[in-house]
Design an enzyme around this catalytic site. Structure first.
Site, PDB file in Angstrom:
ATOM      1  N   ASP A  33       0.868  -1.182   0.000  1.00 30.03           N
ATOM      2  CA  ASP A  33       0.000   0.000   0.000  1.00 30.03           C
ATOM      3  C   ASP A  33       0.903   1.229   0.000  1.00 30.03           C
ATOM      4  O   ASP A  33       1.535   1.540   1.019  1.00 30.03           O
ATOM      5  CB  ASP A  33      -0.897  -0.037   1.244  1.00 30.03           C
ATOM      6  N   ILE A  34       0.957   1.914  -1.140  1.00 28.97           N
ATOM      7  CA  ILE A  34       1.901   3.046  -1.252  1.00 28.97           C
ATOM      8  C   ILE A  34       1.408   4.295  -0.520  1.00 28.97           C
ATOM      9  O   ILE A  34       2.095   5.298  -0.481  1.00 28.97           O
ATOM     10  CB  ILE A  34       2.250   3.373  -2.724  1.00 28.97           C
ATOM     11  N   ALA A  57      -1.818   5.765  -9.819  1.00 28.10           N
ATOM     12  CA  ALA A  57      -2.409   7.103  -9.693  1.00 28.10           C
ATOM     13  C   ALA A  57      -3.925   6.988  -9.700  1.00 28.10           C
ATOM     14  O   ALA A  57      -4.478   5.960 -10.077  1.00 28.10           O
ATOM     15  CB  ALA A  57      -1.977   7.995 -10.858  1.00 28.10           C
ATOM     16  N   THR A  59      -6.601   8.191 -11.961  1.00 28.68           N
ATOM     17  CA  THR A  59      -6.531   8.698 -13.331  1.00 28.68           C
ATOM     18  C   THR A  59      -7.888   9.080 -13.926  1.00 28.68           C
ATOM     19  O   THR A  59      -7.950   9.485 -15.082  1.00 28.68           O
ATOM     20  CB  THR A  59      -5.854   7.651 -14.254  1.00 28.68           C
ATOM     21  N   THR A 100       1.738  14.376 -15.855  1.00 28.09           N
ATOM     22  CA  THR A 100       0.766  14.553 -16.930  1.00 28.09           C
ATOM     23  C   THR A 100       0.777  15.958 -17.541  1.00 28.09           C
ATOM     24  O   THR A 100       1.127  16.928 -16.861  1.00 28.09           O
ATOM     25  CB  THR A 100      -0.650  14.260 -16.374  1.00 28.09           C
ATOM     26  N   ASP A 101       0.329  16.042 -18.779  1.00 30.25           N
ATOM     27  CA  ASP A 101       0.101  17.338 -19.444  1.00 30.25           C
ATOM     28  C   ASP A 101      -1.017  18.125 -18.745  1.00 30.25           C
ATOM     29  O   ASP A 101      -1.141  19.328 -18.948  1.00 30.25           O
ATOM     30  CB  ASP A 101      -0.265  17.104 -20.921  1.00 30.25           C
ATOM     31  N   TYR A 125      -7.649  16.588 -10.786  1.00 28.81           N
ATOM     32  CA  TYR A 125      -6.639  15.611 -11.227  1.00 28.81           C
ATOM     33  C   TYR A 125      -5.306  16.313 -11.499  1.00 28.81           C
ATOM     34  O   TYR A 125      -4.266  15.943 -10.942  1.00 28.81           O
ATOM     35  CB  TYR A 125      -7.136  14.871 -12.481  1.00 28.81           C
ATOM     36  N   LYS A 129      -1.830  16.075  -9.304  1.00 25.77           N
ATOM     37  CA  LYS A 129      -0.605  15.562  -9.960  1.00 25.77           C
ATOM     38  C   LYS A 129       0.518  16.599  -9.815  1.00 25.77           C
ATOM     39  O   LYS A 129       1.673  16.234  -9.616  1.00 25.77           O
ATOM     40  CB  LYS A 129      -0.865  15.248 -11.439  1.00 25.77           C
TER      41      LYS A 129
END
Ligand SMILES: NC(=O)c1ccc[n+]([C@@H]2O[C@H](COP(=O)([O-])OP(=O)(O)OC[C@H]3O[C@@H](n4cnc5c(N)ncnc54)[C@H](OP(=O)(O)O)[C@@H]3O)[C@@H](O)[C@H]2O)c1
Length: 287
Positions: A33-34, A57, A59, A100-101, A125, A129
């Site tokens: 479990d991160i 992530a 997402t 991510t962009d 999101y 990020k």
């Protein structure tokens, strides 16, 4: 992305361990479990981990906007990467992280984004990020952050698989043409990450990098080529504006990433997007 890392690391001289919070049927998986820093520390020390590649992530871009999900999205996209960074910092290891962009988009621009462009996310999101990137940097760990865009592969749910299905089953389809970017075959990015780790190219080169395939297209163009490669001729695909598909998040209108830094630093050649798309679709059709 994680599945592609499994494929490209098969022939490695290093030992890779693949983790998840649940067992994955048919695939060797170590439970981790991160979101729990002590669990990461324990595994890093017991297994003598020298580097972590974080492909996990939240997402679901629209789903992230639900107020009751906000804490969970922050936990997965910002706190978990920080945990991984702390654990690697403590053992002098490397963290490779995918971003991510969507950290951009708020300010209007029409030239490819460089790594030092100011983050202007338009939704939860992208914001979480961006927090993830900032948290990693604040730990002082050796890190490589790859901002990528429009990821697809043979695995999971993604745009290529959705459009393969829709263009095969619908007689008409509208797809937005006012958002442009570059599709990225997750296998290509996984190969780049693998090469950098395998050949220890990260030494002296840590930092943020942009990676997508080469070229530029809209989602409409992307769909036209998917249908063409699949031989789905009976679907009438028409361009439309984004406002025909109302969404809780305004997507970046221009998501093209400048890849000069990653190409110059690591001496890589980036495949053109239609060539990679063809490879992925051939694999999908064979399967
Ligand atoms: N997809 C894109 O177009 C795109 C574009 C730019 C950047 N990215 C970034 O690229 C990376 C990989 O994305 P992807 O497309 O491969 O996403 P994905 O298919 O949604 O994979 C993300 C994985 O994270 C797992 N996960 C969620 N919570 C977790 C937890 N607590 N512990 C361990 N694993 C957990 C998910 O498991 P479940 O399936 O069980 O939920 C899922 O397998 C992400 O960092 C994403 O932000 C993606």
């Amino acid at each position: 992305m994680g599945n592609e890392m499994r494929i490209v690391t098969k022939e490695s001289k290093d030992n890779y361990i693949f983790t998840d919070i649940v067992e994955i049927e048919g695939q060797e998986t170590t439970i981790l479990d991160i979101t729990n820093l002590d669990s990461i520390r324990k595994m890093a020390s017991e297994k003598d981990i020298k580097a972590i590649v974080n492909c996990a992530a939240w997402t679901n871009v629209d789903g992230a906007e639900a107020p009751e999900k906000r804490d969970l999205v922050e936990l997965l996209n910002a706190k978990a990467p920080e945990n991984l960074a702390i654990a690697m910092k403590e053992v002098g290891g490397l963290l490779v992280h995918i971003s991510t962009d969507y950290v951009f988009g708020g300010d209007p621009y029409n030239i490819p984004c460089k790594e030092d462009q100011k983050g202007t996310p338009t939704g939860v999101y992208g914001l979480t990020k961006l927090h993830g990137e900032q948290n990693i940097q604040a730990t002082g760990v050796d890190y490589l952050i790859f901002r990528t865009a429009w990821l697809y592969s043979e695995f999971g749910k993604n745009f290529v698989k959705t459009m393969l299905n829709l263009t095969a089953t619908k007689s008409q389809l509208k797809v937005v043409f006012d958002q442009v970017g570059t599709p990225t075959y997750a296998y290509d990015l996984a190969k780049v990450i693998f090469d950098i780790i395998e050949n220890r190219k990260y030494k002296g080169n840590t930092g943020i990098y942009h990676y997508s395939n080469e070229g530029v297209c809209s989602w409409f163009d992307f769909t036209k080529i998917i249908a063409e490669f699949a031989g789905n001729k009976d679907c009438d695909i028409q361009p439309c504006h984004s406002n025909e598909f109302p969404s809780p998040v305004k997507r970046p209108a221009f998501s093209v990433l400048d890849k000069t830094k990653v190409k110059d630093t690591f001496g890589i050649k980036v495949p053109y997007w239609t060539e990679s798309l063809k490879k992925c679709m051939n694999n999908l059709i064979k399967a």
